[in-house]
Design a protein around this motif. Structure first.
Motif, PDB file in Angstrom:
ATOM      1  N   ASN A 164       0.793  -1.218   0.000  1.00  0.00           N
ATOM      2  CA  ASN A 164       0.000   0.000   0.000  1.00  0.00           C
ATOM      3  C   ASN A 164       0.828   1.271   0.000  1.00  0.00           C
ATOM      4  O   ASN A 164       0.308   2.340  -0.203  1.00  0.00           O
ATOM      5  CB  ASN A 164      -0.920   0.007   1.230  1.00  0.00           C
ATOM      6  CG  ASN A 164      -0.128   0.078   2.505  1.00  0.00           C
ATOM      7  OD1 ASN A 164       0.601  -0.847   2.825  1.00  0.00           O
ATOM      8  ND2 ASN A 164      -0.259   1.163   3.228  1.00  0.00           N
ATOM      9  N   GLN A 165       2.119   1.187   0.307  1.00  0.00           N
ATOM     10  CA  GLN A 165       2.934   2.374   0.336  1.00  0.00           C
ATOM     11  C   GLN A 165       4.251   2.077  -0.337  1.00  0.00           C
ATOM     12  O   GLN A 165       4.651   0.929  -0.502  1.00  0.00           O
ATOM     13  CB  GLN A 165       3.218   2.809   1.779  1.00  0.00           C
ATOM     14  CG  GLN A 165       2.067   3.502   2.451  1.00  0.00           C
ATOM     15  CD  GLN A 165       2.463   3.920   3.838  1.00  0.00           C
ATOM     16  OE1 GLN A 165       2.326   3.157   4.778  1.00  0.00           O
ATOM     17  NE2 GLN A 165       2.950   5.124   3.990  1.00  0.00           N
ATOM     18  N   SER A 166       4.952   3.110  -0.677  1.00  0.00           N
ATOM     19  CA  SER A 166       6.272   2.955  -1.246  1.00  0.00           C
ATOM     20  C   SER A 166       7.306   3.356  -0.219  1.00  0.00           C
ATOM     21  O   SER A 166       7.162   4.343   0.469  1.00  0.00           O
ATOM     22  CB  SER A 166       6.424   3.841  -2.490  1.00  0.00           C
ATOM     23  OG  SER A 166       7.773   3.852  -2.919  1.00  0.00           O
ATOM     24  N   SER A 167       8.382   2.561  -0.123  1.00  0.00           N
ATOM     25  CA  SER A 167       9.462   2.906   0.788  1.00  0.00           C
ATOM     26  C   SER A 167      10.559   3.662   0.051  1.00  0.00           C
ATOM     27  O   SER A 167      11.679   3.764   0.531  1.00  0.00           O
ATOM     28  CB  SER A 167      10.031   1.641   1.427  1.00  0.00           C
ATOM     29  OG  SER A 167      10.541   0.762   0.445  1.00  0.00           O
ATOM     30  N   ASN A 184       5.169  -1.142   9.394  1.00  0.00           N
ATOM     31  CA  ASN A 184       6.457  -1.761   9.094  1.00  0.00           C
ATOM     32  C   ASN A 184       7.350  -0.817   8.297  1.00  0.00           C
ATOM     33  O   ASN A 184       8.549  -0.691   8.567  1.00  0.00           O
ATOM     34  CB  ASN A 184       6.242  -3.057   8.311  1.00  0.00           C
ATOM     35  CG  ASN A 184       5.638  -4.165   9.162  1.00  0.00           C
ATOM     36  OD1 ASN A 184       5.723  -4.140  10.388  1.00  0.00           O
ATOM     37  ND2 ASN A 184       5.007  -5.127   8.525  1.00  0.00           N
ATOM     38  N   LEU A 185       6.779  -0.176   7.301  1.00  0.00           N
ATOM     39  CA  LEU A 185       7.538   0.766   6.493  1.00  0.00           C
ATOM     40  C   LEU A 185       8.050   1.927   7.328  1.00  0.00           C
ATOM     41  O   LEU A 185       9.184   2.387   7.162  1.00  0.00           O
ATOM     42  CB  LEU A 185       6.682   1.283   5.337  1.00  0.00           C
ATOM     43  CG  LEU A 185       6.460   0.319   4.173  1.00  0.00           C
ATOM     44  CD1 LEU A 185       5.327   0.791   3.295  1.00  0.00           C
ATOM     45  CD2 LEU A 185       7.741   0.164   3.353  1.00  0.00           C
ATOM     46  N   PHE A 186       7.214   2.405   8.233  1.00  0.00           N
ATOM     47  CA  PHE A 186       7.621   3.517   9.088  1.00  0.00           C
ATOM     48  C   PHE A 186       8.788   3.112   9.985  1.00  0.00           C
ATOM     49  O   PHE A 186       9.769   3.850  10.128  1.00  0.00           O
ATOM     50  CB  PHE A 186       6.439   3.997   9.939  1.00  0.00           C
ATOM     51  CG  PHE A 186       6.693   5.291  10.645  1.00  0.00           C
ATOM     52  CD1 PHE A 186       6.270   6.486  10.098  1.00  0.00           C
ATOM     53  CD2 PHE A 186       7.377   5.330  11.857  1.00  0.00           C
ATOM     54  CE1 PHE A 186       6.510   7.699  10.735  1.00  0.00           C
ATOM     55  CE2 PHE A 186       7.629   6.526  12.505  1.00  0.00           C
ATOM     56  CZ  PHE A 186       7.196   7.719  11.935  1.00  0.00           C
ATOM     57  N   ALA A 197       4.585   3.539  16.267  1.00  0.00           N
ATOM     58  CA  ALA A 197       4.362   2.591  15.173  1.00  0.00           C
ATOM     59  C   ALA A 197       4.309   1.164  15.701  1.00  0.00           C
ATOM     60  O   ALA A 197       3.486   0.352  15.260  1.00  0.00           O
ATOM     61  CB  ALA A 197       5.463   2.735  14.124  1.00  0.00           C
ATOM     62  N   ARG A 198       5.173   0.837  16.640  1.00  0.00           N
ATOM     63  CA  ARG A 198       5.183  -0.507  17.216  1.00  0.00           C
ATOM     64  C   ARG A 198       3.899  -0.781  18.003  1.00  0.00           C
ATOM     65  O   ARG A 198       3.336  -1.881  17.950  1.00  0.00           O
ATOM     66  CB  ARG A 198       6.405  -0.694  18.110  1.00  0.00           C
ATOM     67  CG  ARG A 198       7.723  -0.667  17.359  1.00  0.00           C
ATOM     68  CD  ARG A 198       8.913  -0.733  18.296  1.00  0.00           C
ATOM     69  NE  ARG A 198       9.035  -2.044  18.923  1.00  0.00           N
ATOM     70  CZ  ARG A 198       9.945  -2.340  19.856  1.00  0.00           C
ATOM     71  NH1 ARG A 198      10.778  -1.389  20.283  1.00  0.00           N
ATOM     72  NH2 ARG A 198      10.001  -3.556  20.368  1.00  0.00           N
ATOM     73  N   VAL A 199       3.423   0.233  18.734  1.00  0.00           N
ATOM     74  CA  VAL A 199       2.194   0.062  19.509  1.00  0.00           C
ATOM     75  C   VAL A 199       0.989  -0.054  18.576  1.00  0.00           C
ATOM     76  O   VAL A 199       0.108  -0.898  18.800  1.00  0.00           O
ATOM     77  CB  VAL A 199       2.022   1.220  20.507  1.00  0.00           C
ATOM     78  CG1 VAL A 199       0.657   1.145  21.180  1.00  0.00           C
ATOM     79  CG2 VAL A 199       3.125   1.191  21.562  1.00  0.00           C
ATOM     80  N   ILE A 200       0.936   0.770  17.546  1.00  0.00           N
ATOM     81  CA  ILE A 200      -0.174   0.669  16.590  1.00  0.00           C
ATOM     82  C   ILE A 200      -0.210  -0.716  15.972  1.00  0.00           C
ATOM     83  O   ILE A 200      -1.271  -1.356  15.875  1.00  0.00           O
ATOM     84  CB  ILE A 200      -0.047   1.735  15.483  1.00  0.00           C
ATOM     85  CG1 ILE A 200      -0.165   3.140  16.053  1.00  0.00           C
ATOM     86  CG2 ILE A 200      -1.123   1.524  14.406  1.00  0.00           C
ATOM     87  CD1 ILE A 200       0.238   4.223  15.070  1.00  0.00           C
ATOM     88  N   THR A 259       6.213  -8.774  10.213  1.00  0.00           N
ATOM     89  CA  THR A 259       6.883  -7.697  10.934  1.00  0.00           C
ATOM     90  C   THR A 259       7.872  -6.934  10.066  1.00  0.00           C
ATOM     91  O   THR A 259       8.620  -6.096  10.575  1.00  0.00           O
ATOM     92  CB  THR A 259       7.620  -8.259  12.158  1.00  0.00           C
ATOM     93  OG1 THR A 259       8.580  -9.233  11.725  1.00  0.00           O
ATOM     94  CG2 THR A 259       6.635  -8.895  13.131  1.00  0.00           C
ATOM     95  N   GLN A 260       7.887  -7.226   8.773  1.00  0.00           N
ATOM     96  CA  GLN A 260       8.728  -6.493   7.841  1.00  0.00           C
ATOM     97  C   GLN A 260       7.925  -6.182   6.594  1.00  0.00           C
ATOM     98  O   GLN A 260       7.055  -6.963   6.180  1.00  0.00           O
ATOM     99  CB  GLN A 260       9.964  -7.313   7.447  1.00  0.00           C
ATOM    100  CG  GLN A 260      10.954  -7.541   8.575  1.00  0.00           C
ATOM    101  CD  GLN A 260      12.139  -8.351   8.106  1.00  0.00           C
ATOM    102  OE1 GLN A 260      12.005  -9.310   7.354  1.00  0.00           O
ATOM    103  NE2 GLN A 260      13.332  -7.967   8.550  1.00  0.00           N
TER     104      GLN A 260
END
Length: 525
Positions: A36-39, A122-124, A149-152, A171-172
């Motif tokens: 859904n996103q680009s890194s 994960n991207l964040f 980000a980890r909590v979300i 997780t990645q």
């Protein structure tokens, strides 16, 4: 960068996730579709890029639980107190027929939106540190952001486990990879979620832009505490999720520890117990961020703020429950019957402010009156559940397009108080404190206090109070599951638990795109 340009970046983040999640399904690992996103390096160069990514994670999380009003379809309907006279799809969910061929049921059986949000997290986590090249973005800022980000991500996994049981644990980010992933045991997923929050929560502040020791300064991403309050995870809300993860696992000793942290620190985030008017008022706790209240009120919520252009039709219980005279709709899609109201609010000592009939007047031959904080038009054949009624602009809509601003309120102080009481009662370790916590909520709502000497069943009374206090907030089904796991005195529910029938089936689309995903055994043909 201007707020307009930041908004454009956020729009890209959300739009890309929703478009790919809807058209192609969200994640190649799960169902052979694009991420859904680009890194791409260009998306993580600046302070503003990271801010857009941060807001995007929250937006995608809200979309995952709000789509098709899923929060209530998953948590409120099955075996619950609501019924429907004109929606066969809702009636199918209420009766537990979760393989009925209705588009809404197929849609909320699909976890693609959750994995769109997880992939954003994960991207964040993987890329946000690249923005440290921008001197405005500090290592402390990044540490707090990654903790969020980890909590979300952990919250999303917990939320999914309650719905589907075993789910793929990813997780990645694997952009460009088409590897399929099988389901992971829910025990492992919940263990991961718990450890992630336990490790990340200490880095979170109690409040943002408020000179908190964990995040000093009067601004966070150029905005003050008023802008951020009740919109992003803080230390207390993170521990509230930990309390629920452990309660779902049945690890009530840990639940007590985590609820203790919340109850010892809630004032540091500005929340407090709610009066009945603060709970049910049109400008009360459910409206936007509860900003009509003197305190923040919302411990963990996902808001739709009209002043930021977020008011919507979908994602609000009002779309399902309100009708005339509150909105122009003739009849609600779902409502609580008079028999169910009588069962929920059966006389239990005192004068329940939420709902109740004037039995004194009835006995004297006078017209029957009722307390209307939860219900409108009780005299009608179909009473309106109006506990939550955040209508955009505060006026009745004169057409079929009704816009609401209520937040999806995951937990609040009253809920956590009752959760600790549940944990203590389940352990049988401190019934005196459990009664005290229960009575705190009962007293707030006008009910008399209970004690062991009154021969009441403590655990039953706690769950009865959760049923009353949390009606319409998405807890009923999950409460039934936890209650029956403790009591084990309902053969039909015991069968559901042992055979995995408490979980939803996985959507056919998910399985068609990933050959490693196997249907929950209970729902296999």
């Amino acid at each position: 960068m201007s707020h307009f340009n930041i908004a454009k970046k956020v729009f890209w983040v959300l739009g890309a996730g929703i478009l790919l999640g809807t058209t192609f399904s969200c994640n190649k690992q799960l169902d052979k579709a694009p991420t859904n996103q680009s890194s791409d390096e260009n998306n993580w160069k600046t302070f503003d890029d990271v801010r857009a990514g941060l807001i995007g994670m929250y937006g995608l999380t809200r979309a995952a639980i709000a789509d098709n009003n899923g929060h209530w379809l998953w948590g409120e309907l099955r075996n619950g107190d609501f019924t429907s006279y004109n929606r066969p799809d809702l009636r199918a969910i209420i009766s537990g027929n979760l393989t009925a061929g209705y588009p809404v049921i197929e849609s909320v059986s699909n976890w693609r939106r959750f994995y769109a949000a997880i992939n954003a997290c994960n991207l964040f986590i993987e890329n946000s540190a690249k923005a440290l090249q921008d001197t405005r973005y500090t290592e402390l800022n990044n540490r707090v952001d990654v903790a969020q980000a980890r909590v979300i991500r952990a919250f999303l996994y917990f939320y999914m486990v309650r719905i589907w049981g075993d789910v793929p644990l990813i997780t990645q980010s694997h952009e460009g990879s088409f590897r399929e992933v099988a389901r992971t045991s829910q025990e492992r997923v919940l263990g991961f979620a718990q450890s992630e929050i336990a490790e990340a929560a200490p880095a979170l502040p109690y409040s943002y832009g408020n000179d908190d020791p964990a995040m000093p300064g009067t601004v966070y991403y150029t905005s003050n505490n008023t802008f951020w309050r009740n919109t992003i995870f803080n230390k207390v809300s993170a521990y509230a999720v930990l309390a629920h993860i452990t309660a779902w696992q049945g690890n009530y000793l840990e639940t007590v520890a985590y609820t203790n942290f919340v109850l010892n620190n809630y004032q540091r985030i500005g929340v407090n117990y709610l009066s009945i008017d603060q709970l049910t008022g049109a400008t009360g706790v459910f409206n936007n961020r509860g900003e009509g209240l003197t305190s923040n009120a919302q411990m963990l919520a996902f808001a739709f703020q009209s002043d930021r252009g977020e008011a919507t039709v979908d994602g609000h219980i009002e779309q399902l429950t309100l009708a005339q005279p509150l909105v122009s709709k003739l009849r609600p899609d779902m409502y609580i019957t008079k028999d169910s109201l009588a069962s929920m609010f059966a006389p239990s000592g005192g004068f329940d402010m939420r709902f109740g009939l004037d039995t004194v007047g009835l006995n004297q031959g006078l017209p029957t009156l009722y307390r209307a904080k939860y219900i409108t038009n009780y005299s009608d054949q179909i009473p309106i559940f109006s506990k939550i009624k955040a209508i955009n602009g505060g006026v009745v809509s004169q057409n079929d397009f009704k816009v609401f601003t209520s937040a999806i309120l995951f937990t609040r102080l009253e809920e956590i108080t009752l959760l600790k009481a549940e944990a203590l009662a389940a352990l049988g370790s401190n019934n005196t404190e459990a009664y005290s916590l229960l009575n705190t909520i009962r007293s707030l709502r006008g009910l008399s206090t209970l004690s062991a000497s009154g021969n009441s069943n403590l655990l039953d009374e706690i769950f009865k109070e959760r049923r009353r206090e949390l009606a319409g907030e998405g807890w009923r089904w999950y409460d039934l599951v936890r209650y029956n796991k403790i009591k084990r005195n309902d053969p039909a529910f015991n069968k559901l638990i042992s055979e995995g029938g408490i979980y939803w089936p996985v959507a056919a689309e998910v399985m068609s795109r990933n050959s490693l995903i196997v249907q929950n055994p209970y729902w296999q043909d």
